[in-house]
Design a protein around this motif. Structure first.
Motif, PDB file in Angstrom:
ATOM      1  N   ALA A  13       1.984  14.856  -4.934  1.00  9.00           N
ATOM      2  CA  ALA A  13       1.274  14.333  -3.772  1.00  9.00           C
ATOM      3  C   ALA A  13       1.471  12.824  -3.675  1.00  9.00           C
ATOM      4  O   ALA A  13       1.883  12.163  -4.625  1.00  9.00           O
ATOM      5  CB  ALA A  13      -0.206  14.684  -3.871  1.00  9.00           C
ATOM      6  N   PHE A  14       1.128  12.284  -2.520  1.00 12.79           N
ATOM      7  CA  PHE A  14       1.258  10.851  -2.272  1.00 12.79           C
ATOM      8  C   PHE A  14       0.460  10.052  -3.293  1.00 12.79           C
ATOM      9  O   PHE A  14      -0.675  10.396  -3.618  1.00 12.79           O
ATOM     10  CB  PHE A  14       0.764  10.522  -0.859  1.00 12.79           C
ATOM     11  N   ARG A  15       1.074   8.978  -3.776  1.00 15.89           N
ATOM     12  CA  ARG A  15       0.388   8.047  -4.680  1.00 15.89           C
ATOM     13  C   ARG A  15       0.518   6.633  -4.144  1.00 15.89           C
ATOM     14  O   ARG A  15       1.625   6.174  -3.852  1.00 15.89           O
ATOM     15  CB  ARG A  15       0.982   8.095  -6.088  1.00 15.89           C
ATOM     16  N   ALA A  16      -0.598   5.948  -4.034  1.00 16.64           N
ATOM     17  CA  ALA A  16      -0.616   4.546  -3.626  1.00 16.64           C
ATOM     18  C   ALA A  16      -0.564   3.678  -4.874  1.00 16.64           C
ATOM     19  O   ALA A  16      -1.294   3.922  -5.839  1.00 16.64           O
ATOM     20  CB  ALA A  16      -1.877   4.239  -2.828  1.00 16.64           C
ATOM     21  N   ASP A  17       0.291   2.691  -4.867  1.00 14.07           N
ATOM     22  CA  ASP A  17       0.393   1.728  -5.968  1.00 14.07           C
ATOM     23  C   ASP A  17      -0.551   0.564  -5.692  1.00 14.07           C
ATOM     24  O   ASP A  17      -0.454  -0.092  -4.653  1.00 14.07           O
ATOM     25  CB  ASP A  17       1.822   1.209  -6.094  1.00 14.07           C
ATOM     26  N   LEU A  18      -1.450   0.315  -6.630  1.00 12.57           N
ATOM     27  CA  LEU A  18      -2.432  -0.754  -6.498  1.00 12.57           C
ATOM     28  C   LEU A  18      -2.469  -1.576  -7.775  1.00 12.57           C
ATOM     29  O   LEU A  18      -1.959  -1.146  -8.815  1.00 12.57           O
ATOM     30  CB  LEU A  18      -3.823  -0.176  -6.210  1.00 12.57           C
ATOM     31  N   LYS A  19      -3.101  -2.733  -7.685  1.00  9.82           N
ATOM     32  CA  LYS A  19      -3.226  -3.622  -8.846  1.00  9.82           C
ATOM     33  C   LYS A  19      -4.689  -4.021  -8.997  1.00  9.82           C
ATOM     34  O   LYS A  19      -5.359  -4.343  -8.010  1.00  9.82           O
ATOM     35  CB  LYS A  19      -2.359  -4.861  -8.641  1.00  9.82           C
ATOM     36  N   VAL A  20      -5.188  -3.989 -10.217  1.00 17.19           N
ATOM     37  CA  VAL A  20      -6.558  -4.413 -10.494  1.00 17.19           C
ATOM     38  C   VAL A  20      -6.619  -5.932 -10.370  1.00 17.19           C
ATOM     39  O   VAL A  20      -5.931  -6.661 -11.092  1.00 17.19           O
ATOM     40  CB  VAL A  20      -7.014  -3.962 -11.895  1.00 17.19           C
ATOM     41  N   CYS A  21      -7.431  -6.398  -9.431  1.00 22.84           N
ATOM     42  CA  CYS A  21      -7.587  -7.832  -9.180  1.00 22.84           C
ATOM     43  C   CYS A  21      -8.776  -8.393  -9.957  1.00 22.84           C
ATOM     44  O   CYS A  21      -9.648  -7.645 -10.406  1.00 22.84           O
ATOM     45  CB  CYS A  21      -7.808  -8.070  -7.688  1.00 22.84           C
ATOM     46  N   PHE A  22      -8.811  -9.717 -10.087  1.00 28.90           N
ATOM     47  CA  PHE A  22      -9.896 -10.382 -10.796  1.00 28.90           C
ATOM     48  C   PHE A  22     -11.257 -10.021 -10.199  1.00 28.90           C
ATOM     49  O   PHE A  22     -12.239  -9.821 -10.916  1.00 28.90           O
ATOM     50  CB  PHE A  22      -9.687 -11.901 -10.777  1.00 28.90           C
ATOM     51  N   SER A  23     -11.305  -9.909  -8.862  1.00 31.64           N
ATOM     52  CA  SER A  23     -12.578  -9.596  -8.198  1.00 31.64           C
ATOM     53  C   SER A  23     -13.038  -8.163  -8.446  1.00 31.64           C
ATOM     54  O   SER A  23     -14.163  -7.809  -8.103  1.00 31.64           O
ATOM     55  CB  SER A  23     -12.453  -9.832  -6.691  1.00 31.64           C
ATOM     56  N   ASP A  24     -12.196  -7.329  -9.068  1.00 35.72           N
ATOM     57  CA  ASP A  24     -12.542  -5.930  -9.347  1.00 35.72           C
ATOM     58  C   ASP A  24     -13.241  -5.723 -10.680  1.00 35.72           C
ATOM     59  O   ASP A  24     -13.762  -4.644 -10.934  1.00 35.72           O
ATOM     60  CB  ASP A  24     -11.278  -5.059  -9.358  1.00 35.72           C
ATOM     61  N   ILE A  25     -13.250  -6.743 -11.534  1.00 38.82           N
ATOM     62  CA  ILE A  25     -13.771  -6.543 -12.890  1.00 38.82           C
ATOM     63  C   ILE A  25     -15.206  -7.059 -13.027  1.00 38.82           C
ATOM     64  O   ILE A  25     -15.656  -7.895 -12.259  1.00 38.82           O
ATOM     65  CB  ILE A  25     -12.863  -7.181 -13.959  1.00 38.82           C
ATOM     66  N   ASP A  26     -15.893  -6.517 -14.034  1.00 34.54           N
ATOM     67  CA  ASP A  26     -17.267  -6.927 -14.296  1.00 34.54           C
ATOM     68  C   ASP A  26     -17.317  -7.830 -15.523  1.00 34.54           C
ATOM     69  O   ASP A  26     -16.283  -8.221 -16.082  1.00 34.54           O
ATOM     70  CB  ASP A  26     -18.180  -5.706 -14.443  1.00 34.54           C
ATOM     71  N   HIS A  27     -18.500  -8.139 -15.979  1.00 35.22           N
ATOM     72  CA  HIS A  27     -18.681  -9.034 -17.121  1.00 35.22           C
ATOM     73  C   HIS A  27     -18.055  -8.489 -18.411  1.00 35.22           C
ATOM     74  O   HIS A  27     -17.650  -9.244 -19.281  1.00 35.22           O
ATOM     75  CB  HIS A  27     -20.178  -9.312 -17.331  1.00 35.22           C
ATOM     76  N   ALA A  28     -17.944  -7.174 -18.516  1.00 37.45           N
ATOM     77  CA  ALA A  28     -17.326  -6.557 -19.695  1.00 37.45           C
ATOM     78  C   ALA A  28     -15.797  -6.635 -19.658  1.00 37.45           C
ATOM     79  O   ALA A  28     -15.133  -6.260 -20.621  1.00 37.45           O
ATOM     80  CB  ALA A  28     -17.762  -5.099 -19.814  1.00 37.45           C
ATOM     81  N   GLY A  29     -15.245  -7.105 -18.518  1.00 37.57           N
ATOM     82  CA  GLY A  29     -13.794  -7.250 -18.417  1.00 37.57           C
ATOM     83  C   GLY A  29     -13.074  -5.985 -17.978  1.00 37.57           C
ATOM     84  O   GLY A  29     -11.853  -5.899 -18.093  1.00 37.57           O
ATOM     85  N   ILE A  30     -13.837  -5.016 -17.474  1.00 36.74           N
ATOM     86  CA  ILE A  30     -13.224  -3.770 -16.985  1.00 36.74           C
ATOM     87  C   ILE A  30     -13.583  -3.586 -15.506  1.00 36.74           C
ATOM     88  O   ILE A  30     -14.470  -4.269 -14.983  1.00 36.74           O
ATOM     89  CB  ILE A  30     -13.675  -2.540 -17.807  1.00 36.74           C
ATOM     90  N   VAL A  31     -12.896  -2.656 -14.857  1.00 37.70           N
ATOM     91  CA  VAL A  31     -13.158  -2.425 -13.437  1.00 37.70           C
ATOM     92  C   VAL A  31     -14.602  -1.975 -13.245  1.00 37.70           C
ATOM     93  O   VAL A  31     -15.069  -1.031 -13.896  1.00 37.70           O
ATOM     94  CB  VAL A  31     -12.178  -1.379 -12.860  1.00 37.70           C
TER      95      VAL A  31
END
Length: 141
Positions: free
Chosen positions: A2-20
Protein backbone atom coordinates in the motif's frame (compact mmCIF):
# COMPACT_ATOMS: atom_id res chain seq x y z
CA UNK A 1 2.46 -2.76 -0.86
CA UNK A 2 0.00 0.00 0.00
CA UNK A 3 0.95 3.66 -0.33
CA UNK A 4 3.57 4.89 2.13
CA UNK A 5 4.28 8.54 2.85
CA UNK A 6 7.87 9.41 3.75
CA UNK A 7 8.06 11.79 6.70
CA UNK A 8 10.71 13.09 9.08
CA UNK A 9 10.41 13.60 12.83
CA UNK A 10 10.90 17.32 13.42
CA UNK A 11 12.10 19.08 16.57
CA UNK A 12 8.56 20.38 17.19
CA UNK A 13 7.30 16.75 17.28
CA UNK A 14 9.24 15.66 20.36
CA UNK A 15 8.47 16.00 24.05
CA UNK A 16 10.68 16.56 27.09
CA UNK A 17 11.69 12.88 27.08
CA UNK A 18 13.15 13.35 23.59
CA UNK A 19 10.62 11.11 21.82
CA UNK A 20 7.65 11.86 19.58
CA UNK A 21 4.81 13.30 21.61
CA UNK A 22 1.97 10.82 21.06
CA UNK A 23 -0.62 13.20 19.46
CA UNK A 24 1.89 13.95 16.69
CA UNK A 25 1.29 10.46 15.31
CA UNK A 26 -2.27 11.49 14.55
CA UNK A 27 -0.85 14.40 12.58
CA UNK A 28 1.45 11.98 10.71
CA UNK A 29 -1.56 9.81 9.88
CA UNK A 30 -3.42 12.78 8.42
CA UNK A 31 -0.42 14.03 6.43
CA UNK A 32 -0.06 10.54 4.93
CA UNK A 33 -3.79 10.49 4.13
CA UNK A 34 -3.50 13.80 2.26
CA UNK A 35 -0.52 12.43 0.32
CA UNK A 36 -2.52 9.31 -0.57
CA UNK A 37 -5.18 11.44 -2.24
CA UNK A 38 -2.76 13.03 -4.68
CA UNK A 39 -0.45 10.03 -5.15
CA UNK A 40 -2.99 7.22 -5.42
CA UNK A 41 -6.46 8.69 -5.90
CA UNK A 42 -5.45 11.27 -8.50
CA UNK A 43 -6.88 14.31 -6.74
CA UNK A 44 -5.37 16.76 -4.27
CA UNK A 45 -7.01 16.82 -0.85
CA UNK A 46 -7.49 20.63 -0.97
CA UNK A 47 -9.45 20.16 -4.22
CA UNK A 48 -11.74 17.67 -2.49
CA UNK A 49 -12.33 20.15 0.32
CA UNK A 50 -12.50 23.39 -1.64
CA UNK A 51 -13.88 22.46 -5.06
CA UNK A 52 -16.08 19.47 -4.25
CA UNK A 53 -16.90 20.77 -0.74
CA UNK A 54 -16.50 17.35 0.86
CA UNK A 55 -14.71 16.93 4.20
CA UNK A 56 -13.81 13.93 6.34
CA UNK A 57 -13.85 14.65 10.08
CA UNK A 58 -12.75 11.81 12.35
CA UNK A 59 -15.49 10.33 14.53
CA UNK A 60 -13.58 7.37 15.97
CA UNK A 61 -9.89 6.67 16.50
CA UNK A 62 -7.75 3.85 17.89
CA UNK A 63 -3.97 3.81 18.09
CA UNK A 64 -1.35 1.39 19.45
CA UNK A 65 2.14 2.65 20.28
CA UNK A 66 4.92 0.07 20.14
CA UNK A 67 8.31 1.81 19.77
CA UNK A 68 9.50 5.37 20.37
CA UNK A 69 10.76 7.66 17.63
CA UNK A 70 13.29 10.43 18.11
CA UNK A 71 14.14 13.76 16.53
CA UNK A 72 15.49 13.27 13.01
CA UNK A 73 14.10 9.75 12.51
CA UNK A 74 12.85 9.07 9.01
CA UNK A 75 9.53 7.25 8.93
CA UNK A 76 7.04 5.78 6.52
CA UNK A 77 3.31 5.87 7.19
CA UNK A 78 1.36 3.27 5.24
CA UNK A 79 -2.29 4.06 4.53
CA UNK A 80 -4.94 1.46 3.83
CA UNK A 81 -8.66 1.66 3.20
CA UNK A 82 -10.24 -0.79 5.63
CA UNK A 83 -13.93 -0.14 4.98
CA UNK A 84 -16.05 2.01 2.69
CA UNK A 85 -19.54 2.70 4.01
CA UNK A 86 -22.39 4.79 2.65
CA UNK A 87 -21.26 7.89 4.53
CA UNK A 88 -17.99 6.82 6.13
CA UNK A 89 -14.50 5.53 5.40
CA UNK A 90 -12.32 3.57 7.83
CA UNK A 91 -8.62 4.21 7.24
CA UNK A 92 -5.75 2.08 8.53
CA UNK A 93 -2.26 3.35 9.33
CA UNK A 94 0.97 1.51 10.00
CA UNK A 95 4.12 3.48 10.79
CA UNK A 96 7.63 2.15 10.24
CA UNK A 97 11.06 3.60 10.83
CA UNK A 98 12.57 3.90 7.36
CA UNK A 99 15.00 1.05 6.76
CA UNK A 100 13.22 -1.17 9.30
CA UNK A 101 10.06 -2.17 7.41
CA UNK A 102 9.44 -5.24 9.55
CA UNK A 103 9.16 -3.27 12.81
CA UNK A 104 5.83 -1.53 13.39
CA UNK A 105 6.31 1.63 15.45
CA UNK A 106 2.69 2.76 15.64
CA UNK A 107 -0.51 1.44 14.13
CA UNK A 108 -4.04 2.67 14.19
CA UNK A 109 -7.22 3.35 12.38
CA UNK A 110 -9.81 6.05 12.25
CA UNK A 111 -13.35 6.35 10.97
CA UNK A 112 -14.17 9.49 9.02
CA UNK A 113 -17.64 10.66 8.05
CA UNK A 114 -18.30 12.29 4.70
CA UNK A 115 -19.38 15.85 5.39
CA UNK A 116 -20.93 18.51 3.16
CA UNK A 117 -18.62 21.46 3.86
CA UNK A 118 -21.40 24.00 3.19
CA UNK A 119 -24.00 22.55 5.56
CA UNK A 120 -21.69 20.62 7.92
CA UNK A 121 -24.07 17.69 7.64
CA UNK A 122 -23.26 14.07 6.97
CA UNK A 123 -23.68 13.09 3.33
CA UNK A 124 -23.20 10.05 1.15
CA UNK A 125 -19.74 9.43 -0.22
CA UNK A 126 -19.63 10.81 -3.78
CA UNK A 127 -19.63 8.01 -6.35
CA UNK A 128 -16.45 9.31 -8.06
CA UNK A 129 -14.58 9.08 -4.76
CA UNK A 130 -16.15 5.75 -3.78
CA UNK A 131 -14.85 4.26 -7.03
CA UNK A 132 -11.32 5.56 -6.49
CA UNK A 133 -11.25 4.28 -2.92
CA UNK A 134 -12.61 0.89 -4.01
CA UNK A 135 -9.97 0.63 -6.74
CA UNK A 136 -7.23 1.49 -4.23
CA UNK A 137 -8.61 -0.99 -1.71
CA UNK A 138 -8.66 -3.79 -4.30
CA UNK A 139 -5.18 -2.92 -5.57
CA UNK A 140 -3.63 -3.53 -2.15
CA UNK A 141 -5.93 -6.21 -0.75
Amino acid sequence: MAFRADLKVCFSDIDHAGIVYYPRFLHYFHVALEELFSSELGIDYPTVLNKYRVGFPTVHLETDFRHPLRYGDLIQVEVSVLDIGQTSVTWGYTTYKRGEPEIVVVSGHNVTVCLNMDTFRKTELPEWLRQRLTDYQKKYA
